[in-house]
Design an enzyme around this catalytic site. Structure first.
Site, PDB file in Angstrom:
ATOM      1  CB  CYS A  41      -0.810   0.065   1.099  1.00 57.13           C
ATOM      2  SG  CYS A  41      -2.029  -1.412   1.224  1.00 57.13           S
ATOM      3  NE  ARG A  52       4.717   1.813   0.141  1.00 54.05           N
ATOM      4  CZ  ARG A  52       5.566   1.654   1.148  1.00 54.05           C
ATOM      5  NH1 ARG A  52       6.866   1.973   0.667  1.00 54.05           N
ATOM      6  NH2 ARG A  52       5.355   1.387   2.162  1.00 54.05           N
ATOM      7  CD1 TRP A 100       0.270  -6.422  -2.593  1.00 55.66           C
ATOM      8  CD2 TRP A 100      -0.157  -6.813  -0.641  1.00 55.66           C
ATOM      9  NE1 TRP A 100       0.626  -7.955  -2.379  1.00 55.66           N
ATOM     10  CE2 TRP A 100       0.240  -8.109  -1.062  1.00 55.66           C
ATOM     11  CE3 TRP A 100      -0.599  -7.058   0.803  1.00 55.66           C
ATOM     12  CZ2 TRP A 100       0.634  -9.394  -0.340  1.00 55.66           C
ATOM     13  CZ3 TRP A 100      -0.238  -8.074   1.491  1.00 55.66           C
ATOM     14  CH2 TRP A 100       0.198  -9.364   1.018  1.00 55.66           C
ATOM     15  CG  ASN A 102       0.991   1.055   4.371  1.00 53.22           C
ATOM     16  OD1 ASN A 102       0.857  -0.306   4.236  1.00 53.22           O
ATOM     17  ND2 ASN A 102       2.293   1.593   4.426  1.00 53.22           N
ATOM     18  N   GLY A 103      -1.299  -0.452   6.392  1.00 55.43           N
ATOM     19  CA  GLY A 103      -1.008  -1.482   7.663  1.00 55.43           C
ATOM     20  C   GLY A 103      -2.152  -2.255   8.059  1.00 55.43           C
ATOM     21  CD  GLU A 134      17.562 -13.240  -5.602  1.00 51.64           C
ATOM     22  OE1 GLU A 134      16.943 -13.689  -4.716  1.00 51.64           O
ATOM     23  OE2 GLU A 134      17.206 -12.052  -6.272  1.00 51.64           O
ATOM     24  CE  LYS A 191      14.298 -11.875  -7.911  1.00 45.66           C
ATOM     25  NZ  LYS A 191      14.865 -11.444  -6.803  1.00 45.66           N
ATOM     26  CD  GLU A 222      10.555 -11.700  -7.171  1.00 51.58           C
ATOM     27  OE1 GLU A 222       9.951 -11.385  -6.105  1.00 51.58           O
ATOM     28  OE2 GLU A 222      11.728 -11.875  -6.783  1.00 51.58           O
ATOM     29  CG  HIS A 247      19.519 -36.462   0.126  1.00 52.38           C
ATOM     30  ND1 HIS A 247      20.134 -37.662   0.391  1.00 52.38           N
ATOM     31  CD2 HIS A 247      20.983 -35.858  -0.223  1.00 52.38           C
ATOM     32  CE1 HIS A 247      21.358 -37.639   0.585  1.00 52.38           C
ATOM     33  NE2 HIS A 247      21.945 -36.680   0.110  1.00 52.38           N
ATOM     34  CE  LYS A 304      11.952  -3.015  -4.527  1.00 47.01           C
ATOM     35  NZ  LYS A 304      12.613  -4.340  -5.028  1.00 47.01           N
TER      36      LYS A 304
HETATM   37  O1  M6R Z   1      12.797  -4.855   1.468  1.00 44.50           O
HETATM   38  P1  M6R Z   1      13.373  -6.069   1.774  1.00 44.50           P
HETATM   39  O2  M6R Z   1      14.752  -6.185   1.263  1.00 44.50           O
HETATM   40  O3  M6R Z   1      13.149  -6.272   3.253  1.00 44.50           O
HETATM   41  O4  M6R Z   1      12.326  -7.171   1.154  1.00 44.50           O
HETATM   42  C1  M6R Z   1      12.267  -8.429   1.430  1.00 44.50           C
HETATM   43  C2  M6R Z   1      11.324  -9.396   0.514  1.00 44.50           C
HETATM   44  O5  M6R Z   1      10.162  -8.796   0.507  1.00 44.50           O
HETATM   45  C3  M6R Z   1      12.057  -9.021  -0.850  1.00 44.50           C
HETATM   46  O6  M6R Z   1      13.433  -9.496  -1.064  1.00 44.50           O
HETATM   47  C4  M6R Z   1      10.997  -9.831  -1.873  1.00 44.50           C
HETATM   48  O7  M6R Z   1      11.451 -11.200  -1.695  1.00 44.50           O
HETATM   49  C5  M6R Z   1      11.376  -9.422  -3.137  1.00 44.50           C
HETATM   50  N1  M6R Z   1      10.018  -9.707  -3.938  1.00 44.50           N
HETATM   51  C6  M6R Z   1      12.485 -10.442  -4.021  1.00 44.50           C
HETATM   52  O8  M6R Z   1      12.593 -10.122  -5.322  1.00 44.50           O
END
Ligand code: M6R
Length: 614
Positions: A2, A27, A74, A100-101, A487, A491, A494, A510, A609
């Site tokens: 948000c 956001r 969001w 927001n929250g 990672e 990527k 997502e 395993h 984000k």
């Molecule tokens: O702002 P932050 O680094 O604390 O965010 C952590 C995760 O929400 C963030 O890395 C998320 O996994 C991303 N979408 C990864 O690309």
């Protein structure tokens, strides 16, 4: 999670708020809305979906006026639709707010208000807060500020709110607890409010970051007044923004993610600028220099984070343990905070967060602090909540990261962790002069090597074309390339919605090996180093089951080239620094696969984000 924007002043408010919502859309993009206050009347417009839907919707409406609040959502409570979109308005139409929250005790407050005869229109916790403020104001006759304060005293949860009221049309009131809020101070008693500084920077560089339990009254005529929750007035602390507008634009790239991938030679350089010099043989992290001894003598360093930042912690664990021989534990912040962990005064808890606002990471730090640990942070966003809560820390200086999928923030986090590990190792006598200088000069050479990988984009794009229709993918790596595999998988999943998993290469046998057939692409980090031969064996195991191998190898590699279906060569570097380079081709692959599948790479479905709710 948000985004909130507001403006009060002599200018037309709507264009400023709309522009701000576009900047904050990363956001959350489930719905957007705006409310404009003019001549004592509030008009609210809201639409499911992106800010552009809202923009189309208000095209033929009168949205003039000098006060407006806006929101990009969001969804947490209730589906993303027009009714649940913010702003929300009280039943009598007097009070309107954006939030927001999460109001955790919203259900009990809602029931109490329903018992008084109120009927709610939406499923949201926010509407409940709005009704509560209005109810207090109406029944006690207090002014808006007092009603907000009394309402917030009943609320459990997290909030950043902006409230306006038809009865008191010269002001907006903002408040925060655990969700970020910044007030920009304009030149003529005009004020800009936002969840972060990105919507504000083009109008003013003077900002006040609200702290928890602070409430500010922004009055067109009387200026800004800041209070704590008990109504004690405080002096606002005005800071100068260092953010530049160009950093918030796409700069000719099709997507922010692509721009941010390509910025990495510069962002890594910016991250170590002024912090090391191989020729002169020194390394220094100003932000934590007074804490180095404490870290060295700590029982352990607990690294806490979420998502990509958690992967950076895993790389950090290898670096701290191998180079500096410091005991590290890596924890998901969301698990750590609820596990009743054993923490004592001799522990260091180091949080890593791009945004510096992630609710779970923030809560993990608060818990650690309450138990006496020293809390440190590595953040990208200057002035963020985590950077303000911690005892000390280092910024990554990667510049604003707008794409929801984290790229340059990850490599910058790993760079800071590397510098920390080298400083500690040197101080502890674990690195002799020759090795110390050698790793420093390897680090200085990283930006050029990252550029060399970026220059292979056309080749990587062709590989992306080959695998874009896969339903699943595996990512394998060993040592510090294991977090790189995690990672890489994150990527891909997502932004392209392909199911992908990362594993330590040796773990494959395993269980995950059962998944391998001729349809399964397996992305392997197989660079030269300690585990090279072992990874080659893991590749053979995949090939024996007809899996497709895409290998990230060191320039000039022949052995893997002979067995892999596709290879991407990356420049040789010190083994500790491989994650900084090996990550790049995986980011590029994911980006192009997602683009080829027609996905929205900058705003993937269901994501936001900055995850400021748990
Ligand atoms: O702002 P932050 O680094 O604390 O965010 C952590 C995760 O929400 C963030 O890395 C998320 O996994 C991303 N979408 C990864 O690309």
């Amino acid at each position: 999670m948000c985004g909130i924007v507001a403006y009060i002043g002599e200018k037309q408010a709507y264009p400023i708020v709309l522009n701000g919502l576009k900047r904050l859309e990363y956001r959350g993009y489930d719905s957007a809305g705006v409310a404009v206050l003019k001549n004592g009347n509030i008009n609210t417009y809201k639409k499911e979906g992106k800010v552009s839907n809202l923009e189309d919707f208000v095209k033929d409406k009168d949205i003039t006026g000098g006060i407006a609040i806006g929101h990009t959502r969001w969804a947490t409570h209730g589906p993303p639709n027009d009714v649940n979109a913010h702003p929300h308005t009280s039943e009598n139409g007097n009070v309107t707010l954006v939030h927001n929250g999460i109001i955790e005790n919203y259900d009990s407050i809602r029931k109490e208000l329903e018992s008084k005869g109120y009927t709610f229109k939406s499923d949201t916790d926010t509407e409940v807060l709005c009704y509560l403020i209005s109810d207090i104001k109406t029944n006690t006759g207090v002014k808006l500020g007092k009603a907000i304060r009394l309402a917030l005293q009943q609320v459990v949860g997290a909030y950043a709110i902006v409230v306006m009221c038809e009865d008191e049309p010269h002001k907006i009131i903002v408040a925060r607890k655990s969700s970020p809020l910044v007030v920009g101070i304009g030149k003529e008693n005009d004020f800009y409010v936002a969840s972060d500084a990105t919507p504000i920077v083009e109008y003013t560089k003077q900002v006040v970051y609200l702290n928890d339990d602070e409430i500010a009254v922004l009055n067109k005529e009387k200026g800004m007044k800041l209070y704590n929750i008990d109504e004690v007035q405080k002096e606002p602390y005005v800071e100068e923004l260092e953010l530049h507008l160009e950093a918030l634009e796409k700069g000719g790239y099709e997507h922010f993610m692509l721009k941010e991938i390509h910025e990495q030679p510069t962002s890594i350089q910016d991250c170590f600028r002024g912090r090391l010099n191989a020729k002169e043989g020194w390394v220094s992290l100003g932000g934590i220099k007074y804490y180095l001894n404490r870290i060295m003598n700590a029982d352990r360093v607990v690294m806490v984070a979420c998502g990509t930042s958690w992967h950076a912690c895993l790389v950090g664990e290898y670096l701290f343990e191998d180079l500096a021989r410091i005991n590290v534990e890596v924890e998901y912040a969301s698990e750590f905070r609820y596990r009743n962990p054993i923490i004592n005064e001799n522990d260091i808890v180091l949080a890593i967060s791009q945004s510096g606002e992630t609710a779970d990471t923030l809560a993990a730090l608060e818990l650690a602090k309450s138990r006496g640990a020293t809390i440190l942070g590595i953040c990208n966003v200057v002035g963020s909540s985590i950077s303000r809560l911690t005892d000390a820390g280092s910024y990554t200086h990667a510049g604003p990261e707008i794409g929801v999928a984290s790229t340059k923030a990850f490599t910058a986090q790993v760079t800071v962790l590397t510098i920390m590990a080298i400083s500690l190792a040197r101080r502890k006598g674990k690195l002799n002069e020759a090795k110390f200088r050698s790793i420093l000069s390897s680090l200085e050479a990283i930006p050029k090597k990252v550029q060399a990988v970026l220059d292979k984009t056309e080749k990587i794009k062709k590989i992306a074309e080959k695998y874009k229709d896969a339903a699943n993918a595996l990512y394998l790596g060993r040592g510090s390339s294991f977090p790189v595999a995690l990672e890489g998988a994150l990527k891909l999943k997502e932004i392209s919605y392909i199911h992908a998993e990362g594993y330590p290469a040796a773990e494959m046998k395993h269980g995950p090996i059962a998944l391998i057939d001729e349809e399964m692409p397996v992305f392997v980090i197989a660079t030269k180093g300690t585990s090279y031969e072992k990874v080659v064996s893991n590749i053979q195991e995949v090939k024996a089951r007809k899996g497709k191998i895409v290998a990230i190898v060191t320039d000039g590699d022949e052995q893997v080239k002979a067995i892999a279906d596709d290879i991407i060569e990356i420049p040789e570097t010190n083994e500790h620094l491989v994650p900084l380079i090996a990550t790049i081709p995986l980011q590029i692959l994911s980006y192009y696969i997602a683009v080829m599948r027609g996905c929205n790479v900058d705003q993937p479905r269901n994501l936001a984000k900055s995850v400021t709710v748990e």
